[in-house]
Motif scaffolding. Structure first.
Motif, mmCIF file in Angstrom:
data_model
loop_
_atom_site.group_PDB
_atom_site.id
_atom_site.type_symbol
_atom_site.label_atom_id
_atom_site.label_comp_id
_atom_site.label_asym_id
_atom_site.label_seq_id
_atom_site.Cartn_x
_atom_site.Cartn_y
_atom_site.Cartn_z
ATOM 1 N N ASP A 98 61.403 -42.646 -15.545
ATOM 2 C CA ASP A 98 61.058 -43.864 -16.261
ATOM 3 C C ASP A 98 62.013 -44.917 -15.743
ATOM 4 O O ASP A 98 63.218 -44.670 -15.627
ATOM 5 C CB ASP A 98 61.225 -43.691 -17.774
ATOM 6 C CG ASP A 98 60.071 -42.932 -18.397
ATOM 7 O OD1 ASP A 98 58.915 -43.200 -18.008
ATOM 8 O OD2 ASP A 98 60.318 -42.071 -19.259
ATOM 9 N N SER A 141 57.313 -36.190 -18.887
ATOM 10 C CA SER A 141 55.884 -36.166 -19.213
ATOM 11 C C SER A 141 55.023 -36.683 -18.057
ATOM 12 O O SER A 141 53.814 -36.815 -18.198
ATOM 13 C CB SER A 141 55.619 -36.972 -20.486
ATOM 14 O OG SER A 141 56.120 -38.280 -20.328
ATOM 15 N N LEU A 142 55.633 -36.960 -16.921
ATOM 16 C CA LEU A 142 54.915 -37.281 -15.688
ATOM 17 C C LEU A 142 55.305 -36.221 -14.670
ATOM 18 O O LEU A 142 56.488 -35.964 -14.487
ATOM 19 C CB LEU A 142 55.311 -38.657 -15.153
ATOM 20 C CG LEU A 142 54.978 -39.867 -16.004
ATOM 21 C CD1 LEU A 142 55.596 -41.119 -15.398
ATOM 22 C CD2 LEU A 142 53.479 -40.035 -16.143
ATOM 23 N N ASN A 186 49.739 -37.521 -15.554
ATOM 24 C CA ASN A 186 50.280 -38.212 -16.723
ATOM 25 C C ASN A 186 49.959 -37.371 -17.958
ATOM 26 O O ASN A 186 48.802 -37.260 -18.358
ATOM 27 C CB ASN A 186 49.651 -39.608 -16.844
ATOM 28 C CG ASN A 186 50.154 -40.369 -18.049
ATOM 29 O OD1 ASN A 186 51.058 -39.920 -18.755
ATOM 30 N ND2 ASN A 186 49.563 -41.520 -18.306
ATOM 31 N N HIS A 187 50.969 -36.767 -18.564
ATOM 32 C CA HIS A 187 50.783 -35.932 -19.754
ATOM 33 C C HIS A 187 51.061 -36.723 -21.033
ATOM 34 O O HIS A 187 51.180 -36.130 -22.106
ATOM 35 C CB HIS A 187 51.715 -34.715 -19.676
ATOM 36 C CG HIS A 187 51.502 -33.901 -18.448
ATOM 37 N ND1 HIS A 187 50.426 -33.077 -18.265
ATOM 38 C CD2 HIS A 187 52.226 -33.814 -17.298
ATOM 39 C CE1 HIS A 187 50.487 -32.508 -17.076
ATOM 40 N NE2 HIS A 187 51.576 -32.942 -16.468
ATOM 41 N N ARG A 188 51.130 -38.040 -20.912
ATOM 42 C CA ARG A 188 51.435 -38.896 -22.065
ATOM 43 C C ARG A 188 50.164 -39.295 -22.816
ATOM 44 O O ARG A 188 49.059 -39.163 -22.308
ATOM 45 C CB ARG A 188 52.150 -40.165 -21.588
ATOM 46 C CG ARG A 188 53.485 -39.867 -20.968
ATOM 47 C CD ARG A 188 54.144 -41.096 -20.433
ATOM 48 N NE ARG A 188 55.487 -40.754 -19.944
ATOM 49 C CZ ARG A 188 56.322 -41.613 -19.437
ATOM 50 N NH1 ARG A 188 55.997 -42.882 -19.315
ATOM 51 N NH2 ARG A 188 57.512 -41.216 -19.030
ATOM 52 N N ALA A 233 50.192 -44.920 -17.772
ATOM 53 C CA ALA A 233 51.491 -45.075 -17.117
ATOM 54 C C ALA A 233 51.277 -45.640 -15.717
ATOM 55 O O ALA A 233 50.324 -45.273 -15.023
ATOM 56 C CB ALA A 233 52.213 -43.734 -17.028
ATOM 57 N N VAL A 237 52.681 -45.590 -12.079
ATOM 58 C CA VAL A 237 53.521 -44.706 -11.275
ATOM 59 C C VAL A 237 53.698 -45.330 -9.893
ATOM 60 O O VAL A 237 52.726 -45.739 -9.264
ATOM 61 C CB VAL A 237 52.878 -43.308 -11.136
ATOM 62 C CG1 VAL A 237 53.719 -42.416 -10.236
ATOM 63 C CG2 VAL A 237 52.684 -42.674 -12.503
ATOM 64 N N LEU A 296 47.812 -44.537 -14.043
ATOM 65 C CA LEU A 296 47.237 -43.286 -14.517
ATOM 66 C C LEU A 296 46.909 -43.414 -15.996
ATOM 67 O O LEU A 296 47.778 -43.781 -16.797
ATOM 68 C CB LEU A 296 48.216 -42.122 -14.336
ATOM 69 C CG LEU A 296 48.516 -41.656 -12.918
ATOM 70 C CD1 LEU A 296 49.563 -40.544 -12.939
ATOM 71 C CD2 LEU A 296 47.262 -41.183 -12.219
ATOM 72 N N THR A 324 45.058 -36.841 -13.991
ATOM 73 C CA THR A 324 45.693 -36.269 -12.805
ATOM 74 C C THR A 324 44.994 -36.866 -11.599
ATOM 75 O O THR A 324 43.772 -36.987 -11.593
ATOM 76 C CB THR A 324 45.559 -34.735 -12.777
ATOM 77 O OG1 THR A 324 46.239 -34.200 -13.914
ATOM 78 C CG2 THR A 324 46.160 -34.152 -11.517
#
Length: 164
Positions: free
Chosen positions: A11, A60-61, A97-99, A103, A105, A146, A151
């Protein structure tokens, strides 16, 4: 040192120096809605110049990259009395991106040789490390949005001259 951030998602805060004078090296604290997010060193930035402060690892990325030499015939070249083989390399970046929120990137890959193609229109810049080499040294920089849970896989390929 950008190399230490190369294989990890972070981040980060990217901004232009808003002052009419240089920002000198000093600690930078990042706060959001009154909550402490992290602290890092910010280095010299001229007025109006862009800088990036890495705040904390973005767990989380997830990012992954892989490169493979492509099979097939190798072109042979003679440069300055030395023989080189032209090797083709295919690379792939995987970003996830698991948020719960989108996001942005920024992904970077450095390579030696000549770019053949790259998906998703990265910015390409030459690096000074390759000045005295038969292969130029370049960096590809992708800025990718993302969505939450998305993904994405990005491909690229290049050729590199290897001493024979």
């Amino acid at each position: 040192d950008s190399e230490k951030y190369e294989d990890a998602a972070w981040d980060a805060v990217r901004f232009n120096n808003p002052f009419k004078f240089p920002m000198t090296t000093a600690p930078a604290m990042v706060v959001q809605n009154g909550q402490f997010l992290g602290q890092r060193m910010s280095y010299w930035v001229n007025p109006g110049q862009e800088t990036t402060v890495h705040v904390t690892k973005a767990l989380s990325l997830t990012t992954r990259h892989a490169e493979q030499e492509q099979p097939g015939e190798r072109e042979t070249l003679n440069i300055g009395g030395r023989t080189y083989r032209k090797v083709l390399v295919k690379g792939e970046l995987s970003l996830a991106n698991h948020r719960k929120d989108a996001a942005k990137v920024v992904a970077r890959r450095r390579f030696s040789g000549e770019l053949i193609k790259a998906d998703a229109e990265p910015k390409k810049q030459l690096c000074e490390e390759g000045v005295y080499s038969v292969n130029t040294r370049s960096e590809l920089i992708w800025t990718v949005e993302l969505k939450a849970g998305e993904t994405r896989t990005i491909g690229y390929s290049y050729s590199v001259l290897v001493a024979h």
